[in-house]
Design an enzyme around this catalytic site. Structure first.
Site, PDB file in Angstrom:
ATOM      1  N   GLY A  46       0.829  -1.205   0.000  1.00 23.45           N
ATOM      2  CA  GLY A  46       0.000   0.000   0.000  1.00 23.45           C
ATOM      3  C   GLY A  46       0.853   1.240   0.000  1.00 23.45           C
ATOM      4  N   GLU A  62      -1.025   1.484  -6.025  1.00 24.47           N
ATOM      5  CA  GLU A  62       0.041   1.104  -5.094  1.00 24.47           C
ATOM      6  C   GLU A  62       0.317  -0.399  -5.133  1.00 24.47           C
ATOM      7  OE1 GLU A  62       2.202   2.637  -3.266  1.00 24.47           O
ATOM      8  OE2 GLU A  62       1.511   4.704  -3.324  1.00 24.47           O
ATOM      9  N   SER A  82      -4.110   6.529  14.288  1.00 26.45           N
ATOM     10  CA  SER A  82      -3.606   6.552  15.652  1.00 26.45           C
ATOM     11  C   SER A  82      -2.856   7.851  15.901  1.00 26.45           C
ATOM     12  CB  SER A  82      -2.664   5.384  15.929  1.00 26.45           C
ATOM     13  OG  SER A  82      -2.088   5.528  17.216  1.00 26.45           O
ATOM     14  N   ASP A  84      -0.959   8.164  18.158  1.00 24.88           N
ATOM     15  CA  ASP A  84       0.272   7.716  18.817  1.00 24.88           C
ATOM     16  C   ASP A  84       1.302   7.152  17.846  1.00 24.88           C
ATOM     17  OD1 ASP A  84      -0.956   8.419  21.225  1.00 24.88           O
ATOM     18  OD2 ASP A  84      -1.798   6.425  21.484  1.00 24.88           O
ATOM     19  N   GLU A 119      11.626  -7.540  -0.883  1.00 26.42           N
ATOM     20  CA  GLU A 119      11.139  -8.922  -0.860  1.00 26.42           C
ATOM     21  C   GLU A 119       9.621  -8.881  -0.864  1.00 26.42           C
ATOM     22  OE1 GLU A 119      13.054 -11.838   1.913  1.00 26.42           O
ATOM     23  OE2 GLU A 119      14.075 -10.034   2.640  1.00 26.42           O
TER      24      GLU A 119
END
Length: 154
Positions: A46, A62, A82, A84, A119
């Protein structure tokens, strides 16, 4: 290299950005993850929503850029934000993300890495618990596995 900072309300130090991610499984129930080139951590494929595109277009773009796969969006798994969590980019920009995670299915293409990924692969939940996965993607993976009809808002 980008860095993820977790702390009490650190998001206020950045600008709010919109992001998208896709939860994609294979026939064995394994989950598609990519390893980021900028910080070496694993995550759902993404990225950012660019100006002039909607969230579906951003997700499709994406996923193709990062995995080589063309996908179809099946449903919204959840909206994640969030205060945070703060992403700090190499150029000094800082962002608190509001991210939408979609369930998607592969339509065509072959797995391939890109300039953004080193990867890529499908992994079992057991494998994932042993990997260095971005903290903000763990709830998205858990919610995707719940297979709920209604979207989560977190």
């Amino acid at each position: 290299m980008s860095e993820l900072i977790i702390g009490d309300r650190v998001g206020k130090l950045g600008k709010v950005r919109c992001g998208v991610a896709a939860f994609i499984t294979n026939g064995d129930g394994q989950i598609l993850l990519t390893r980021r080139a900028d910080n070496g951590r694993w995550c759902l494929p993404g990225g950012h929503v660019d100006p002039g595109e909607n969230v579906t277009e951003a997700c499709l773009r994406e996923i193709l850029e990062e995995t080589g796969l063309n996908v179809a969006i099946r449903k919204l798994i959840g909206v994640y934000s969030s205060p945070d969590a703060l992403v700090i980019y190499e150029d000094g920009n800082k962002a608190q993300f509001v991210s939408l995670c979609f369930e998607a299915i592969v339509v065509s293409g072959e797995l391939s890495i890109s300039v953004e990924t080193t990867e890529i692969g499908y992994f079992s939940l057991t494998d994932i618990t042993q990997m260095d996965v971005l903290e903000t993607h763990i709830p998205r993976i858990e919610d995707g596995l719940k297979r709920k009809e209604a979207a989560f808002v977190r």
